[in-house]
Write a protein that holds these residues in place. Structure first.
Motif, PDB file in Angstrom:
ATOM      1  N   CYS A  39       1.527   8.612   4.510  1.00 31.48           N
ATOM      2  CA  CYS A  39      -0.366   7.572   3.447  1.00 31.48           C
ATOM      3  C   CYS A  39      -0.870   6.818   4.393  1.00 31.48           C
ATOM      4  N   GLY A  40      -0.174   7.038   5.677  1.00 30.57           N
ATOM      5  CA  GLY A  40      -0.990   5.638   7.071  1.00 30.57           C
ATOM      6  C   GLY A  40      -2.523   4.843   5.905  1.00 30.57           C
ATOM      7  N   LEU A  41      -3.269   5.210   6.394  1.00 32.47           N
ATOM      8  CA  LEU A  41      -4.561   5.327   6.117  1.00 32.47           C
ATOM      9  C   LEU A  41      -4.556   4.388   4.977  1.00 32.47           C
ATOM     10  N   LEU A  42      -4.208   5.430   3.618  1.00 36.69           N
ATOM     11  CA  LEU A  42      -4.505   4.523   2.652  1.00 36.69           C
ATOM     12  C   LEU A  42      -3.509   3.631   2.060  1.00 36.69           C
ATOM     13  N   ARG A  43      -2.300   2.991   2.713  1.00 31.61           N
ATOM     14  CA  ARG A  43      -1.143   2.123   2.917  1.00 31.61           C
ATOM     15  C   ARG A  43      -2.151   0.908   3.673  1.00 31.61           C
ATOM     16  N   ASP A  44      -2.768   1.493   4.785  1.00 33.24           N
ATOM     17  CA  ASP A  44      -3.414  -0.128   5.434  1.00 33.24           C
ATOM     18  C   ASP A  44      -4.441   0.012   4.277  1.00 33.24           C
ATOM     19  N   GLN A  45      -5.439   0.452   3.924  1.00 34.36           N
ATOM     20  CA  GLN A  45      -6.362   0.135   2.730  1.00 34.36           C
ATOM     21  C   GLN A  45      -6.127  -0.668   1.569  1.00 34.36           C
ATOM     22  N   ALA A  49      -6.274  -5.039   0.334  1.00 33.51           N
ATOM     23  CA  ALA A  49      -6.364  -5.681  -0.573  1.00 33.51           C
ATOM     24  C   ALA A  49      -5.643  -6.478  -1.716  1.00 33.51           C
ATOM     25  N   GLY A  50      -4.016  -6.319  -0.704  1.00 35.94           N
ATOM     26  CA  GLY A  50      -3.170  -7.061  -1.237  1.00 35.94           C
ATOM     27  C   GLY A  50      -1.911  -6.755  -2.260  1.00 35.94           C
ATOM     28  N   VAL A  51      -2.623  -4.991  -2.489  1.00 37.68           N
ATOM     29  CA  VAL A  51      -1.662  -3.928  -3.274  1.00 37.68           C
ATOM     30  C   VAL A  51      -0.505  -3.691  -2.438  1.00 37.68           C
ATOM     31  N   GLU A  52       0.554  -3.436  -3.105  1.00 36.95           N
ATOM     32  CA  GLU A  52       1.773  -2.990  -2.680  1.00 36.95           C
ATOM     33  C   GLU A  52       1.937  -1.307  -2.661  1.00 36.95           C
ATOM     34  N   LEU A  53       2.389  -0.619  -1.992  1.00 39.86           N
ATOM     35  CA  LEU A  53       2.646   0.699  -2.406  1.00 39.86           C
ATOM     36  C   LEU A  53       4.172   0.840  -2.491  1.00 39.86           C
ATOM     37  N   TRP A  79      -9.618  11.585   4.644  1.00 40.82           N
ATOM     38  CA  TRP A  79      -9.014  11.110   5.281  1.00 40.82           C
ATOM     39  C   TRP A  79      -7.865  10.180   4.346  1.00 40.82           C
ATOM     40  N   LEU A  80      -9.040   9.149   3.513  1.00 37.78           N
ATOM     41  CA  LEU A  80      -8.106   8.716   2.257  1.00 37.78           C
ATOM     42  C   LEU A  80      -8.075   9.360   1.029  1.00 37.78           C
ATOM     43  N   GLY A  81      -9.172  10.379   0.661  1.00 35.91           N
ATOM     44  CA  GLY A  81      -8.771  11.186  -0.429  1.00 35.91           C
ATOM     45  C   GLY A  81      -7.474  12.170  -0.485  1.00 35.91           C
ATOM     46  N   ASN A  82      -7.174  12.527   0.761  1.00 35.12           N
ATOM     47  CA  ASN A  82      -6.094  13.642   1.691  1.00 35.12           C
ATOM     48  C   ASN A  82      -4.881  12.323   1.167  1.00 35.12           C
ATOM     49  N   ASP A  83      -4.883  11.290   1.754  1.00 37.25           N
ATOM     50  CA  ASP A  83      -4.025  10.493   1.548  1.00 37.25           C
ATOM     51  C   ASP A  83      -3.317   9.801   0.255  1.00 37.25           C
ATOM     52  N   ALA A  84      -4.369   9.463  -0.834  1.00 39.37           N
ATOM     53  CA  ALA A  84      -3.969   9.548  -2.093  1.00 39.37           C
ATOM     54  C   ALA A  84      -3.853  10.329  -2.342  1.00 39.37           C
ATOM     55  N   GLY A  85      -3.406  11.748  -2.548  1.00 37.43           N
ATOM     56  CA  GLY A  85      -3.287  13.013  -2.821  1.00 37.43           C
ATOM     57  C   GLY A  85      -2.210  12.969  -2.493  1.00 37.43           C
ATOM     58  N   TYR A  87      -0.091  10.973  -1.889  1.00 39.23           N
ATOM     59  CA  TYR A  87       0.703   9.205  -1.907  1.00 39.23           C
ATOM     60  C   TYR A  87       1.266   9.792  -3.851  1.00 39.23           C
ATOM     61  N   LEU A  88      -0.025  10.148  -4.279  1.00 36.60           N
ATOM     62  CA  LEU A  88       0.130  10.676  -5.629  1.00 36.60           C
ATOM     63  C   LEU A  88       1.883  11.844  -5.988  1.00 36.60           C
ATOM     64  N   GLY A  89       1.685  13.047  -5.108  1.00 38.97           N
ATOM     65  CA  GLY A  89       2.214  13.799  -4.996  1.00 38.97           C
ATOM     66  C   GLY A  89       3.806  13.250  -5.152  1.00 38.97           C
TER      67      GLY A  89
END
Length: 146
Positions: A39-45, A49-53, A79-85, A87-89
């Motif tokens: 989930c590279g794009l989500l992790r970068d976003q 923002a200072g959020v650790e996944l 792409w972010l929606g795909n990464d978010a899904g 990551y949720l999974g």
């Protein structure tokens, strides 16, 4: 990252034609979990923002609080929606007993629960990225309840 199922898949693809991802999931589920969790794009976003996944429910709650700046970029949004899904999974598979990744015949990854229920986490990720609802932590809570 060692993704042994990809090596096996590549060898079999070269030798005998393509091997469905679903077969690779059964052959080496641990590597698939690692692949889906990138989930590279989500992790970068999130990092910006200072959020650790950290693959926890708490990180889903933190993602839900992010300002949705990605909605202004039509190239980033899908792409972010795909990464978010994915990551949720990943969080579900790593924290909910009996949850596993499965790939539908159409190639879409879903999370299958012990009960047999399938969760289309990618669709949930796209809804979250597009609209902000349902929140990722809400989807997780519903899945974790059973």
């Amino acid at each position: 990252m060692n993704l042994s199922f990809l090596d096996k898949w590549r060898r079999r693809t070269d030798a005998a034609g393509p091997v469905p991802l679903a077969e690779s999931v059964r052959a080496d589920p641990g590597s698939v979990v690692e692949l889906f969790s990138e989930c590279g794009l989500l992790r970068d976003q999130a990092a910006a923002a200072g959020v650790e996944l950290d693959d926890s429910q708490r990180s889903l709650e933190a993602l839900d609080q992010l300002q949705p700046v990605w909605r202004d970029d039509p190239e980033v949004l899908p792409w972010l929606g795909n990464d978010a899904g994915l990551y949720l999974g990943t969080v579900v598979v790593r924290t909910v007993r009996g949850a596993v990744w499965q790939v539908r015949p159409d190639g879409r990854p879903v999370v299958r629960l012990d009960s047999g229920r399938e969760i289309d986490v990618v669709a949930a990720g796209h809804e979250w990225a597009d609209e902000g609802a349902p929140e990722l932590c809400q989807v997780y809570a519903e899945v974790a309840e059973g």
